[in-house]
Write an enzyme that holds these catalytic residues in place. Structure first.
Site, PDB file in Angstrom:
ATOM      1  CG  ASP A 126      36.991  39.657  43.922  1.00 56.23           C
ATOM      2  OD1 ASP A 126      37.998  39.652  44.659  1.00 56.23           O
ATOM      3  OD2 ASP A 126      36.663  40.639  43.229  1.00 56.23           O
ATOM      4  NE  ARG A 128      39.814  41.859  43.746  1.00 53.14           N
ATOM      5  CZ  ARG A 128      39.610  42.517  42.618  1.00 53.14           C
ATOM      6  NH1 ARG A 128      40.538  43.364  42.183  1.00 53.14           N
ATOM      7  NH2 ARG A 128      38.503  42.340  41.925  1.00 53.14           N
TER       8      ARG A 128
END
Length: 205
Positions: A126, A128
């Site tokens: 991930d 982000r």
């Protein structure tokens, strides 16, 4: 991070007439959007969601994920409440971009799960970053959220930026045979809170 407000307009939807606020991240060139409804600057906790862009799920009705269903459910919940905020963040494919997401899907078609596919392409599970949320929420006067999410990383990201998360509101929707492995992997490898036993928990910063 230089995130600047650009403009705002009304956005009629099937659920409510929202106000759409446009922001530009000058460092990356990415354009982010916030949809707001009602008085969100009164100091009380605001029902809200941080929603990362998912073209396949949000616009193309893909059943490989639960993103489109979560987006719709979040907007419906805000409309029912008459007050809330949704941050639509341009972080396609958990931050790897659309074409790399298609490459990851190709690997998943061959048997990899969503985390393994990202890692085989040289990315983190991930990628982000939620730092752009702080200036957007500050511009709107939001200091506390009732956050609609199953992802503890979003709770931690906000609390680390001194945005209070008064409550985590589970958002369990969009389950189907095509995304069963995807959702199980998010729970097992990414720590997403997918079961009833996690409801009501707010991790401490």
């Amino acid at each position: 991070m230089p995130v600047v407000f650009v403009a705002a307009s009304k956005l009629p939807t099937p659920f409510a007439i929202f106000t759409m606020h446009g922001f530009l991240d000058e460092a990356t060139g990415r354009e982010h959007v916030v949809l707001s409804l009602g008085d969100i600057a009164d100091g009380e906790p605001v029902l809200g969601r941080l929603h990362s862009e998912c073209l396949t799920g949000d616009a193309l009705f893909s059943q490989r994920c639960d993103c489109g269903s979560q987006l719709e459910a979040a907007l419906q919940a805000i409309a029912r409440e008459g007050r809330g905020v949704l941050l639509y963040l341009r972080q396609e494919g958990r931050g790897i971009g659309l074409l790399n997401k298609i490459r990851a899907y190709e690997l998943q078609d061959g048997g990899a799960d969503t985390v393994e596919a990202n890692e085989r392409l040289g990315f983190a599970a991930d990628q982000r970053d939620y730092a752009m949320c702080l200036p957007m929420l500050e511009h709107l006067g939001v200091k506390s959220l009732r956050l609609m999410t199953n992802n503890p990383r979003k709770v931690k990201a906000l609390t680390d930026m001194s945005i209070k998360v008064a409550e985590r509101v589970p958002l369990h929707t969009g389950h189907n045979p095509h995304n069963r492995l995807y959702l199980a992997t998010k729970a097992d490898k990414l720590g997403h809170m997918m079961g009833n036993k996690h409801q009501g928990e707010v991790p401490q910063a």
